[in-house]
Design a protein around this motif. Structure first.
Motif, short mmCIF file in Angstrom:
data_model
loop_
_atom_site.label_atom_id
_atom_site.label_comp_id
_atom_site.label_asym_id
_atom_site.label_seq_id
_atom_site.Cartn_x
_atom_site.Cartn_y
_atom_site.Cartn_z
N MET A 2 0.85 -1.19 0.00
CA MET A 2 0.00 0.00 0.00
C MET A 2 0.89 1.24 0.00
SD MET A 2 -2.98 1.33 0.08
CE MET A 2 -3.78 -0.26 0.15
N THR A 3 0.73 2.08 -0.99
CA THR A 3 1.52 3.30 -1.00
C THR A 3 0.75 4.43 -0.34
OG1 THR A 3 0.85 3.23 -3.30
CG2 THR A 3 3.19 3.13 -2.86
N ARG A 4 1.44 5.16 0.49
CA ARG A 4 0.81 6.25 1.22
C ARG A 4 1.59 7.52 0.93
NH1 ARG A 4 0.46 8.79 6.39
NH2 ARG A 4 -1.68 8.82 7.18
N LEU A 5 0.85 8.58 0.68
CA LEU A 5 1.52 9.86 0.44
C LEU A 5 2.17 10.34 1.73
CD1 LEU A 5 -1.38 11.45 -1.60
CD2 LEU A 5 0.89 10.90 -2.51
N PRO A 58 -10.85 15.44 7.03
CA PRO A 58 -9.59 14.86 7.48
C PRO A 58 -9.86 13.65 8.38
CG PRO A 58 -9.65 17.24 7.87
CD PRO A 58 -11.05 16.81 7.53
N VAL A 59 -9.03 12.63 8.27
CA VAL A 59 -9.23 11.38 9.03
C VAL A 59 -7.97 11.09 9.83
CG1 VAL A 59 -9.59 8.89 8.79
CG2 VAL A 59 -10.91 10.47 7.37
N GLY A 64 -2.72 8.61 10.59
CA GLY A 64 -3.14 9.98 10.90
C GLY A 64 -3.21 10.92 9.70
N ILE A 65 -3.37 12.19 10.06
CA ILE A 65 -3.59 13.23 9.04
C ILE A 65 -2.29 13.51 8.28
CG2 ILE A 65 -4.06 15.71 8.80
CD1 ILE A 65 -6.27 15.31 10.93
N ILE A 66 -2.40 13.59 6.95
CA ILE A 66 -1.27 14.03 6.12
C ILE A 66 -1.45 15.53 5.92
CG2 ILE A 66 -0.17 13.85 3.86
CD1 ILE A 66 -1.33 10.98 3.66
N PHE A 69 -3.29 17.34 2.92
CA PHE A 69 -3.96 16.37 2.05
C PHE A 69 -5.38 16.83 1.74
CE2 PHE A 69 -6.69 12.63 1.48
CZ PHE A 69 -6.03 11.98 0.45
N ALA A 109 -10.27 9.80 3.47
CA ALA A 109 -9.28 8.74 3.23
C ALA A 109 -8.65 8.29 4.54
CB ALA A 109 -8.18 9.26 2.31
N ASP A 110 -8.55 6.96 4.69
CA ASP A 110 -7.68 6.44 5.75
C ASP A 110 -6.47 5.81 5.05
OD1 ASP A 110 -8.53 3.95 4.86
OD2 ASP A 110 -9.73 3.49 6.64
N ASP A 111 -5.78 4.89 5.70
CA ASP A 111 -4.55 4.36 5.09
C ASP A 111 -4.84 3.32 4.01
OD1 ASP A 111 -3.22 5.98 6.84
OD2 ASP A 111 -2.86 4.39 8.32
N ASN A 127 -10.28 5.72 -5.01
CA ASN A 127 -9.06 6.22 -5.61
C ASN A 127 -8.32 5.19 -6.47
OD1 ASN A 127 -5.82 6.88 -4.98
ND2 ASN A 127 -7.09 8.58 -5.65
N SER A 128 -8.39 3.91 -6.12
CA SER A 128 -7.64 2.93 -6.92
C SER A 128 -8.19 2.84 -8.33
CB SER A 128 -7.68 1.54 -6.28
OG SER A 128 -7.10 1.60 -5.01
O1 2YH Z 1 -2.82 7.79 0.83
C1 2YH Z 1 -3.70 7.17 1.42
C2 2YH Z 1 -3.95 5.70 1.21
N1 2YH Z 1 -2.76 5.06 0.74
C3 2YH Z 1 -5.12 5.47 0.29
C4 2YH Z 1 -4.75 5.05 -1.09
C5 2YH Z 1 -5.92 4.61 -1.90
N2 2YH Z 1 -5.48 4.30 -3.24
N3 2YH Z 1 -4.51 7.72 2.30
C6 2YH Z 1 -4.46 9.11 2.66
C7 2YH Z 1 -4.66 9.29 4.13
C8 2YH Z 1 -5.12 10.70 4.45
C9 2YH Z 1 -5.23 11.03 5.93
N4 2YH Z 1 -5.99 10.11 6.70
C10 2YH Z 1 -5.82 12.42 6.04
O2 2YH Z 1 -5.08 13.41 5.98
O3 2YH Z 1 -7.04 12.54 6.19
#
Ligand code: 2YH
Length: 273
Positions: A2-5, A58-59, A64-66, A69, A109-111, A127-128
């Motif tokens: 799983m790629t996460r920003l 935000p989630v 946690g929060i990016i 994002f 979005a969560d993880d 998103n996928s």
């Molecule tokens: O980047 C992600 C996951 N890898 C989802 C990917 C789906 N293709 N999630 C973002 C997490 C955001 C965070 N919880 C926020 O700032 O709300």
């Protein structure tokens, strides 16, 4: 995988949206809105996005929060003409806030999942699929069509598998590589693809590459003049690869989010003929 920003990947997105729009226009012949519509089989004149209320929540769960994002998602959808805002609260309280404000679409979005729920009917885009469909459209635009063309897909995860499936349905001749050979075999039982375990040979013999892998791409194996549609993060190219490639389509968030927005809106807005 799983790629996460990361905060770092997201920090400059808002300032670079016009640049991504220009990049898409010059490489694919479509701007972000046209590309997002094309990804779901529409054109911008078929749907009116203006004024659609969008709440971005935000989630905090998991990692946690990016930073920025949610603000980036709101800005991407605003640029499409929607009326977007980030909720002051996170999580369930944020969802309640978005609903109380009359949001037609709620992004969160969560993880694992990143979705855009249409509150009029409970349907949602994710998103996928949206990333796969958006980057397939980009590759199709840059290659002037995919029917009958040979395309290499790197990575048989969620995005790569969906992209392979869409391109097979468009009549492309799709070869898929993944380090995990079980994933490859499983996918080849579901859709009509070729599989390869020789990534170097495959790269050096393909003009069109869909990169949905988090691995680096060794420029020595890139074919001169190749076109890459590359949602994979982090950015995988070295100097040699960038020099040899004719085009590299890549952005951290805009394309997938724009497709999610248009698809989610299409669930409640009538399609004009
Ligand atoms: O980047 C992600 C996951 N890898 C989802 C990917 C789906 N293709 N999630 C973002 C997490 C955001 C965070 N919880 C926020 O700032 O709300």
């Amino acid at each position: 995988m799983m790629t996460r920003l990361t905060d770092d990947m997201v920090k400059d997105i808002i300032g670079s949206l016009d640049g991504t729009n220009d990049m898409l226009m010059s490489l694919t012949g479509m701007n972000t809105l046209e590309l997002a519509c094309d990804a779901i089989g529409m054109t911008p004149d078929m749907i009116d996005l203006r004024g659609i209320k969008v709440g971005v929540v935000p989630v905090t769960s998991g990692k946690g929060i990016i930073k920025k994002f949610s603000e980036s998602v709101a800005e991407i959808t605003s640029k499409l003409g929607m009326d977007s805002f980030v909720t002051e609260n996170a999580d369930v309280t944020g969802i309640a806030e978005a609903l109380a404000a009359g949001s037609e679409i709620v992004f969160m979005a969560d993880d694992i999942q990143f979705i855009a729920v249409n509150t009029k009917n409970g349907r949602f885009s994710n998103n996928s699929f949206s990333t796969a469909a958006g980057y397939v459209s980009a590759l199709k635009g840059a290659a002037k069509g995919l029917s009958g063309k040979k395309v290499l897909v790197l990575g048989a995860g969620r995005v790569g598998s969906i992209a392979a499936e869409i391109m097979v349905s468009m009549g492309a001749e799709v070869t898929v590589y993944d380090v995990d050979t079980k994933k490859l075999r499983d996918l080849s039982e579901k859709i009509s693809i070729r599989i390869t375990e020789d990534v170097e040979g495959a790269l050096s013999s393909h003009d069109l590459v869909f990169n949905a892998s988090p691995a680096a791409i060794d420029g020595r194996h890139v074919k001169e003049g190749a076109i890459f549609s590359s949602p994979g993060i982090p950015f995988p190219f070295d100097e040699e690869g960038l020099r040899k490639a004719k085009a590299v389509i890549h952005d951290p968030l805009d394309i997938g989010t724009a497709v999610m927005a248009v698809q989610s809106a299409s669930f409640s807005r009538p399609r004009k003929q």
